[in-house]
Write a protein that holds these residues in place. Structure first.
Motif, PDB file in Angstrom:
ATOM      1  N   VAL A  25      46.424  29.150  20.154  1.00 24.61           N
ATOM      2  CA  VAL A  25      45.940  29.245  21.530  1.00 24.61           C
ATOM      3  C   VAL A  25      46.742  28.310  22.424  1.00 24.61           C
ATOM      4  O   VAL A  25      46.924  27.127  22.097  1.00 24.61           O
ATOM      5  N   LYS A  26      47.234  28.838  23.527  1.00 24.44           N
ATOM      6  CA  LYS A  26      48.017  28.035  24.469  1.00 24.44           C
ATOM      7  C   LYS A  26      47.416  28.128  25.863  1.00 24.44           C
ATOM      8  O   LYS A  26      46.868  29.160  26.265  1.00 24.44           O
ATOM      9  N   PHE A  27      47.519  27.013  26.588  1.00 28.43           N
ATOM     10  CA  PHE A  27      47.145  27.028  27.996  1.00 28.43           C
ATOM     11  C   PHE A  27      48.217  27.776  28.791  1.00 28.43           C
ATOM     12  O   PHE A  27      49.317  28.026  28.291  1.00 28.43           O
ATOM     13  N   HIS A  28      47.893  28.112  30.006  1.00 26.64           N
ATOM     14  CA  HIS A  28      48.805  28.900  30.827  1.00 26.64           C
ATOM     15  C   HIS A  28      50.117  28.190  31.135  1.00 26.64           C
ATOM     16  O   HIS A  28      51.099  28.833  31.492  1.00 26.64           O
ATOM     17  N   GLY A  82      44.034  27.291  32.614  1.00 27.79           N
ATOM     18  CA  GLY A  82      43.130  27.591  31.519  1.00 27.79           C
ATOM     19  C   GLY A  82      43.912  28.208  30.379  1.00 27.79           C
ATOM     20  O   GLY A  82      45.145  28.151  30.335  1.00 27.79           O
ATOM     21  N   SER A  83      43.188  28.835  29.455  1.00 28.03           N
ATOM     22  CA  SER A  83      43.843  29.543  28.348  1.00 28.03           C
ATOM     23  C   SER A  83      43.295  30.953  28.206  1.00 28.03           C
ATOM     24  O   SER A  83      43.509  31.609  27.190  1.00 28.03           O
ATOM     25  N   GLY A  84      42.571  31.420  29.226  1.00 29.43           N
ATOM     26  CA  GLY A  84      41.961  32.738  29.177  1.00 29.43           C
ATOM     27  C   GLY A  84      42.955  33.852  29.397  1.00 29.43           C
ATOM     28  O   GLY A  84      44.161  33.618  29.537  1.00 29.43           O
ATOM     29  N   PRO A  85      42.482  35.088  29.459  1.00 29.53           N
ATOM     30  CA  PRO A  85      43.375  36.244  29.572  1.00 29.53           C
ATOM     31  C   PRO A  85      44.051  36.399  30.933  1.00 29.53           C
ATOM     32  O   PRO A  85      44.987  37.183  31.066  1.00 29.53           O
ATOM     33  N   PHE A  86      43.587  35.647  31.942  1.00 31.65           N
ATOM     34  CA  PHE A  86      44.197  35.710  33.273  1.00 31.65           C
ATOM     35  C   PHE A  86      44.456  34.297  33.780  1.00 31.65           C
ATOM     36  O   PHE A  86      43.667  33.381  33.532  1.00 31.65           O
ATOM     37  N   LYS A  87      45.545  34.123  34.493  1.00 33.45           N
ATOM     38  CA  LYS A  87      45.850  32.839  35.111  1.00 33.45           C
ATOM     39  C   LYS A  87      45.732  32.951  36.621  1.00 33.45           C
ATOM     40  O   LYS A  87      45.866  34.036  37.196  1.00 33.45           O
ATOM     41  N   VAL A  88      45.499  31.821  37.257  1.00 37.83           N
ATOM     42  CA  VAL A  88      45.297  31.782  38.700  1.00 37.83           C
ATOM     43  C   VAL A  88      46.641  31.804  39.414  1.00 37.83           C
ATOM     44  O   VAL A  88      47.519  30.985  39.151  1.00 37.83           O
ATOM     45  N   GLU A  89      46.791  32.757  40.316  1.00 37.76           N
ATOM     46  CA  GLU A  89      47.968  32.797  41.194  1.00 37.76           C
ATOM     47  C   GLU A  89      47.670  32.101  42.508  1.00 37.76           C
ATOM     48  O   GLU A  89      48.483  31.361  43.038  1.00 37.76           O
ATOM     49  N   SER A  90      46.487  32.351  43.037  1.00 33.33           N
ATOM     50  CA  SER A  90      46.072  31.693  44.278  1.00 33.33           C
ATOM     51  C   SER A  90      44.560  31.740  44.380  1.00 33.33           C
ATOM     52  O   SER A  90      43.912  32.622  43.803  1.00 33.33           O
ATOM     53  N   PHE A  91      44.011  30.770  45.102  1.00 32.70           N
ATOM     54  CA  PHE A  91      42.562  30.711  45.274  1.00 32.70           C
ATOM     55  C   PHE A  91      42.230  30.104  46.612  1.00 32.70           C
ATOM     56  O   PHE A  91      42.662  28.996  46.939  1.00 32.70           O
ATOM     57  N   THR A  92      41.481  30.853  47.409  1.00 34.08           N
ATOM     58  CA  THR A  92      40.927  30.353  48.656  1.00 34.08           C
ATOM     59  C   THR A  92      39.411  30.434  48.539  1.00 34.08           C
ATOM     60  O   THR A  92      38.863  31.534  48.446  1.00 34.08           O
ATOM     61  N   PRO A  93      38.728  29.295  48.479  1.00 29.95           N
ATOM     62  CA  PRO A  93      37.279  29.323  48.287  1.00 29.95           C
ATOM     63  C   PRO A  93      36.581  30.224  49.300  1.00 29.95           C
ATOM     64  O   PRO A  93      36.929  30.253  50.488  1.00 29.95           O
ATOM     65  N   ALA A  94      35.604  30.980  48.782  1.00 30.48           N
ATOM     66  CA  ALA A  94      34.791  31.889  49.598  1.00 30.48           C
ATOM     67  C   ALA A  94      35.617  32.946  50.306  1.00 30.48           C
ATOM     68  O   ALA A  94      35.173  33.529  51.289  1.00 30.48           O
ATOM     69  N   ASP A  95      36.827  33.215  49.784  1.00 27.89           N
ATOM     70  CA  ASP A  95      37.683  34.223  50.386  1.00 27.89           C
ATOM     71  C   ASP A  95      38.280  35.144  49.323  1.00 27.89           C
ATOM     72  O   ASP A  95      37.924  36.317  49.249  1.00 27.89           O
ATOM     73  N   GLU A  96      39.165  34.613  48.471  1.00 20.25           N
ATOM     74  CA  GLU A  96      39.791  35.481  47.474  1.00 20.25           C
ATOM     75  C   GLU A  96      40.363  34.668  46.315  1.00 20.25           C
ATOM     76  O   GLU A  96      40.905  33.578  46.489  1.00 20.25           O
ATOM     77  N   LEU A  97      40.209  35.232  45.115  1.00 24.37           N
ATOM     78  CA  LEU A  97      40.821  34.703  43.900  1.00 24.37           C
ATOM     79  C   LEU A  97      41.790  35.752  43.378  1.00 24.37           C
ATOM     80  O   LEU A  97      41.392  36.897  43.127  1.00 24.37           O
ATOM     81  N   ALA A  98      43.064  35.371  43.234  1.00 20.41           N
ATOM     82  CA  ALA A  98      44.094  36.282  42.738  1.00 20.41           C
ATOM     83  C   ALA A  98      44.540  35.826  41.356  1.00 20.41           C
ATOM     84  O   ALA A  98      44.903  34.657  41.156  1.00 20.41           O
ATOM     85  N   LEU A  99      44.515  36.759  40.401  1.00 29.08           N
ATOM     86  CA  LEU A  99      44.833  36.461  39.011  1.00 29.08           C
ATOM     87  C   LEU A  99      45.927  37.393  38.501  1.00 29.08           C
ATOM     88  O   LEU A  99      46.052  38.517  38.976  1.00 29.08           O
TER      89      LEU A  99
END
Length: 503
Positions: free
Chosen positions: A105-108, A187-204
């Protein structure tokens, strides 16, 4: 000594109802080779925080994101708990659990996930003093003897260890406490974060994962605050999935070409907590009177229709530990008499706080209850606040009454009853030593029959003491474009997107 491995998954009957209600659906048809690689899916609540151990650790939207970004030692698959980062485990004695981790298991960022990261993550969530911390109160030590061996020792037996670990997200020990980490967490999950704006949009974006790379390349989770905008976006194809669809909006989607509706009885329910630590709600007679004043059955039927059912217990019937109770009859005259006996014959003034996006038709539910309370002389100030302010006030107990949805995320009563109603948790000022003892026994015991009996006692106490009003258990409806395939509606509102395709 008890040993478990990938061939002997530990089936927990306490979450077995998930499998009963979790109906697999394959929506649409066509050639998967022509599938698109991007998905736009909108949950009804905003994602405000990506810290899975912080103040939003049990928030539905944060848990949804956490399932995609991070890994856990154990994960739920239908009616079973199965190995995830932990490939096997054993119990040398009742208070000791030894986990053997996968070595691949590897982190992103490419660094390996080791037992030291799990140790640091568990210690972090235990010390965080947030809603999830109570699950780990009896942990006395966590040791990483090598990269793949983790030992958890508890002060007393912890019968919910594996269920709890399905919520304990693993972060990189070296960086998880650095400033700005959760703006774009690793993280180490199946998707990594590309961008995040709270209460707006999470792009994975998807990554190579030990369980296999997701079929989707990109997932976007926008927040659309207006229900009308959500419905329009699904109808026009700007969204691929929308959930939960409010009951009063189903007619806007029923029979629409290119849209399929899938429903599942959920772990989500409404409660209206009283702040039992201050007058007048420190008096159970007043709390019961407030419940008698509300026409719960009528409100649920008229407001939600087929989108909810009347609660018969402090947890929904889908969760292990549910025990049906005698409903409070709608009786305004009895409520007035009870208030008079409590010295409040002339009524009183109080307040109710909620945030609109807590669940479907929250505003309507709040106003309906306020209207019924007015009929017995109780004037209730409506306090519809922003989610961040609501969360702060909830955690500080700065409320008279609090209306919200809650999710029995593990499918087990311990997650809700054990975490919220124990005196030490002090979530709403309610203290009952007899209940504490029952919850402690159920928390420690691994025998599901005994645990069921104990939770039946707990449900009766919480119900009869009217710690809150429990009006409605929700039915989750997912709206999907017909191009979405291999999607499973989840009773937790946290669907697994790894196998989903669009095309």
């Amino acid at each position: 000594m008890t040993r478990y491995n990938r061939r002997s998954f530990l089936k927990i009957s306490g979450i077995g109802l998930a499998g009963t209600y979790l109906a697999a659906c394959s929506v649409g048809g066509g050639d998967e080779t022509a599938a698109q690689t991007a998905l736009r899916a909108a949950f009804s609540q905003p994602i405000n925080d990506l810290d899975p151990h912080g103040p939003s650790s049990v928030d539905e939207a944060s848990l949804l994101a956490g399932r995609l970004i991070y890994d856990t030692l154990i994960r739920r698959n239908g009616e079973e708990l199965e190995p995830a980062v932990a490939q096997s485990w054993e119990q040398p004695d009742d208070n000791t659990w030894v986990f053997t981790l996968r070595g691949d298991v590897k982190f992103h960022d490419g660094t390996p996930l080791t037992a030291a990261d799990v140790k640091a993550s568990l210690e972090r969530v235990k010390a965080a003093n947030t809603a999830q911390s109570a699950l780990w109160a009896t942990v006395s030590s966590v040791e990483a003897s090598d990269d793949t061996t983790l030992t958890i020792t508890t002060e007393r037996p912890l019968g919910t260890m594996l269920v709890n670990l399905s919520l304990m997200f693993i972060l990189p020990a070296a960086t998880m406490n650095t400033e700005g980490f959760f703006a774009k967490p690793v993280g180490s999950g199946p998707f990594k974060v590309e961008s995040f704006t709270p209460a707006d949009e999470l792009a994975l974006t998807s990554v190579e994962h030990w369980s296999g790379k997701p079929k989707l390349k990109e997932v976007s989770l926008p927040y659309l605050p207006e229900t009308s905008s959500q419905i329009t976006a699904l109808r026009t194809g700007d969204l691929d999935i929308l959930w939960p669809v409010p009951p009063d909006q189903l007619r806007e989607l029923e029979g629409v070409e290119g849209i399929t509706l899938e429903t599942v009885p959920s772990y989500v329910y409404y409660f209206n907590w009283f702040n039992c630590g201050k007058a007048p709600f420190d008096d159970p007679r007043v709390r019961r009177a407030m419940w008698q004043a509300v026409d719960v059955a009528g409100i649920v039927k008229n407001l939600f229709g087929d989108g909810a059912e009347v609660m018969t217990s402090p947890i929904p019937s889908t969760a292990f530990g549910h025990a049906e109770q005698q409903p409070y009859a709608h009786d305004p005259e009895a409520a007035k008499r009870a208030l008079t006996e409590a010295g409040l014959g002339d009524g009183f003034r109080t307040s109710l706080m909620w945030f609109s996006d807590t669940g479907p038709l929250a505003d309507g539910l709040a106003q309906a209850m306020i209207s019924d309370w007015a009929k017995i002389g109780v004037t209730v100030e409506a306090q519809n606040v922003e989610k961040a302010e609501w969360l702060r006030r909830l955690n500080e107990k700065e409320f008279d009454m609090d209306l919200q949805t809650n999710t029995v995320t593990t499918g087990d009563a311990d997650f809700t009853l054990g975490r919220l109603y124990d005196s030490a948790a002090d979530r709403m000022g309610y203290r009952n030593p007899a209940l504490d003892d029952i919850l402690r026994q159920a928390h420690e015991d691994s025998d599901q029959a005994r645990r069921g009996d104990l939770y039946a006692q707990a449900c009766k106490i919480i119900w009869e003491d009217a710690v809150g009003i429990f009006p409605a258990a929700l039915i989750s409806t997912y709206g999907l474009r017909s191009t979405v395939r291999n999607f499973q509606p989840a009773p937790s509102n946290q669907p697994d997107l790894r196998g989903v395709t669009v095309g």
